[in-house]
Scaffold this active site. Sequence first.
Site, mmCIF file in Angstrom:
data_model
loop_
_atom_site.group_PDB
_atom_site.id
_atom_site.type_symbol
_atom_site.label_atom_id
_atom_site.label_comp_id
_atom_site.label_asym_id
_atom_site.label_seq_id
_atom_site.Cartn_x
_atom_site.Cartn_y
_atom_site.Cartn_z
ATOM 1 N N ASP A 572 0.832 -1.199 0.000
ATOM 2 C CA ASP A 572 0.000 0.000 0.000
ATOM 3 C C ASP A 572 0.867 1.250 0.000
ATOM 4 O O ASP A 572 0.990 1.963 0.998
ATOM 5 C CB ASP A 572 -0.928 -0.030 1.221
ATOM 6 C CG ASP A 572 -1.966 1.079 1.181
ATOM 7 O OD1 ASP A 572 -2.109 1.719 0.128
ATOM 8 O OD2 ASP A 572 -2.626 1.299 2.215
ATOM 9 N N GLU A 581 -3.215 2.294 -8.155
ATOM 10 C CA GLU A 581 -3.973 3.267 -8.931
ATOM 11 C C GLU A 581 -5.295 2.656 -9.413
ATOM 12 O O GLU A 581 -5.320 1.555 -9.955
ATOM 13 C CB GLU A 581 -3.177 3.755 -10.148
ATOM 14 C CG GLU A 581 -3.918 4.825 -10.946
ATOM 15 C CD GLU A 581 -3.148 5.302 -12.167
ATOM 16 O OE1 GLU A 581 -3.491 6.365 -12.715
ATOM 17 O OE2 GLU A 581 -2.197 4.607 -12.584
#
Length: 630
Positions: A572, A581
């Site tokens: 993360d 994304e």
Amino acid sequence: MHPGNLWGGRLDAIDSDRAEAEEEERRRNMTEWDRGALHSQQLSAEHQRNQLDETQQGWLLAPQDSWKKKRKKYVNLGCISVSRTVFTWTVGSIVVLFLVVALPIIIVKSLPRHKSTPPPPDNYTLAIHKAIQFFDAQKSGKLPKNNRVSWRGNSGLKDGLPDVVGGLVGGYYDGGSNTKFHFPMAFSMTMLSWSLIEYSQKFKAINEYDHMRDVLKWGTDYLLLTFNNSATRLDHIYAQVGGGLRDSESPDDIYCWQRPEDMSYDRPVISLTTATDLGAEVASALAAASIVFNDKPTYAKKLKKGAETLWPFFRNKNRRKRYSDGQPMIQAFYNSTSMFDELMWAGAWLYYATGNQTYIQFATNPSVPKTAKAFANQPELMVPSWNNKLPGAMLLMTRYRLFLNPGFPYENMLSRYHNATGVTMCAYLKQYNVFNRTSGGLIQLNMGKPRPLEYVAHASFLASLFADYLNSTGVPGWYCGPTLVSTQVLKDFAKSQIDYILGDNPLKMSYIVGFGKKFPRHVYHRGATIPNDKKRRSCREGLKYRDTKNPNPNNITGAMVGGPNKSDQFHDIRSNYNASEPTMSGNAGIVAALISLTSSGGYQIDKNTMFNGVPPLYPPAPPPPKAWKP
């Protein structure tokens, strides 16, 4: 004996006194006899009268005492008279029924009402509410007053100006950058339309139908600006607004890290005169949306006109070329590898929208799927995505065969599409070992490459939808070789993959932002990373927010990130943009898959709306002959 002695007595002399006395006695006896006889006669006559009265009264009214005992009593109700006994029983029955039936109902109705608690929404419904919000966060242009994302504002108000007449204001930013890529945007609108057509009742059941239509219309309004929709012939189409190169050092959407509201650099518009795949995809999006908006005839007509205007443009052999060829700012992000899949896709959608047989004749022309390698059985061509419409196009035409069965001259090609769709569905199943899986169960449709979740979401939608098609026609399954596979197996496959995305994975992490307790907090997204404090940051000033280890100040609710690697690991961090994304097409896939699986609104599809524009396949039966008259 003297003949004159009529009594037969003696004719001697008789004493007069004695004779008188006897005569008196005789008279007295005669009188008493007469009285007795008369009394007897009177008694006899009275007795006869009594007998007559009894007979008459037996026939007519009966004797007085008997009449009082046996007479039926009646109740006069005005228009009719009814027996008092019947009247008593009727009234009594009504009273009993009132006490037994009506009174309890009245009592229950008079009590305070407590609404029965509906069953809690399943995880798919909860996730849909989140996933749709992603599109609100991606809007470009002047936002509506009721926009649901508090940290977004107006942006891109000069896009396309002054070069493009009317500008290119509106639409959606694709992912974490501020670029508007028209190819995946159009595909996303097509997929959202498809899910709305098939599962409108589910969207209505969860109160997201109007929201979804607003999201769709925001996109299609913009797509109508990407070409001259008022013209009869086209010579160009706009493919992109903004962009840049990964190694760029000049202000653009890649080099700068800014909120879209703060953009001040030039945003180039890419205009193309040859763009077969892009033109076909935009036409598909407009045609599909026209079916969704069939309750708004003027707008639906405008969408259909736009789609049909694009048809000769992208069908022109002199303009046949992939839109990304020779375009480095496109190739670096959304490079198209084929265009005949889009041609099949567009042919099916335009036929459903317009009913013009020209389009279905093209989509079932053997040369088109042959050139597109539709029947090659290559695993990479079985994976649906913004770059590969073959699985979706063939399922779309399989629908035509399953529900309308048009027969000749389409049956041969439609049956091949149907068979190829079945082969694709078999390939998704674990027992056939066509695609690898992670140890956590995620199918590797992208062959271990980054961003796996987008492909998984679209494949799950197609699998779930194909199962619903079969269920709606009463077909229990399909064949994988000699084995009949139940439609429930496909549903289970789709559920297992979507459940993985929602958190049933080794990391117990939801890959949809805002869903569950554990989800990505460092999403690669410009608008989400920079605080909404009304301070403008320059082109490079926002980089400190990209590179910080702090969570995003703004949660981009509903965004589905790229996802874990082939080892089920997910880092993360923003710098790993392939994993962190989100994209437009990815979220369109997850919305479609989720709505197909939720139990809200039932499990049926809308079989008919898709075919509203399709004319009757067979001529109507002739009217019966007129009755013969002599």
